[in-house]
Write a protein that holds these residues in place. Sequence first.
Motif, PDB file in Angstrom:
ATOM      1  N   SER A 159       0.815  -1.220   0.000  1.00  0.00           N
ATOM      2  CA  SER A 159       0.000   0.000   0.000  1.00  0.00           C
ATOM      3  C   SER A 159       0.848   1.269   0.000  1.00  0.00           C
ATOM      4  N   VAL A 160       2.151   1.151   0.284  1.00  0.00           N
ATOM      5  CA  VAL A 160       2.999   2.351   0.297  1.00  0.00           C
ATOM      6  C   VAL A 160       3.071   2.997  -1.078  1.00  0.00           C
ATOM      7  N   ILE A 161       2.823   2.230  -2.135  1.00  0.00           N
ATOM      8  CA  ILE A 161       2.916   2.835  -3.472  1.00  0.00           C
ATOM      9  C   ILE A 161       1.773   3.813  -3.712  1.00  0.00           C
ATOM     10  N   SER A 162       0.725   3.758  -2.871  1.00  0.00           N
ATOM     11  CA  SER A 162      -0.378   4.711  -3.015  1.00  0.00           C
ATOM     12  C   SER A 162       0.019   6.097  -2.526  1.00  0.00           C
ATOM     13  N   GLU A 163       1.077   6.173  -1.709  1.00  0.00           N
ATOM     14  CA  GLU A 163       1.492   7.464  -1.161  1.00  0.00           C
ATOM     15  C   GLU A 163       2.303   8.258  -2.163  1.00  0.00           C
ATOM     16  N   GLY A 164       3.102   7.548  -2.962  1.00  0.00           N
ATOM     17  CA  GLY A 164       3.837   8.219  -4.032  1.00  0.00           C
ATOM     18  C   GLY A 164       5.032   9.038  -3.590  1.00  0.00           C
ATOM     19  N   ASN A 165       5.228   9.244  -2.279  1.00  0.00           N
ATOM     20  CA  ASN A 165       6.269  10.155  -1.811  1.00  0.00           C
ATOM     21  C   ASN A 165       7.672   9.677  -2.158  1.00  0.00           C
TER      22      ASN A 165
END
Length: 201
Positions: A159-165
Amino acid sequence: MEDLNNDDLETESEVEIHFLTKFGGSIETIQLEACSQGQSVVIRYEIVAGAGWTLLNGQQGALSQTAEVEYGDVIVVNFPIDVAYRSNTPFGWPQLVFSVYGMNSWGMETIVGYGRTHFPTTHGVRHVKVPLFAPRPDTPFGNFMSWITGKTPELINPSVISEGNDNYLLRTKSYGTVNVSLNLISKGLKDLGYDNISGVS
């Protein structure tokens, strides 16, 4: 009786305005850049939404049935998605995060690729090609171990790829697409000043 001044009076709080959204659709096919006849995969989806979003109905994540390459490089999945949310802000609009897994030549399950996309913000059906990427080892030794074991690096929390940072820190390679159809039905967004009515495309 003691007199009350304005500071002692409790004012009636404003009624918080919510809107409702219902997202539907399906994961239709997966198209891989390198696959062989009979290769099988499963796909997991996870919905990531902001703190102001409450799930009312449906599953926040699910794992598909096993699907195989039937012709060319296309894998037919036809896995449904159906969820409903309540929110008071469009901030944190829900995203779909995909993780595709397959078997390597050693018969071990390994990641094929990750992808993400937002649910549509306007009414109507949208057909979306979601690019898949797979992490790459960042050292020669990592490349060697990946070749020996047949396993590629995996994200502990996709799910970290949803943050994009910090996604630019990942070394990745393109690995195909997930083809999805998505639609939105909403109620109450106009009360917050948003007009999301659009034609079907």
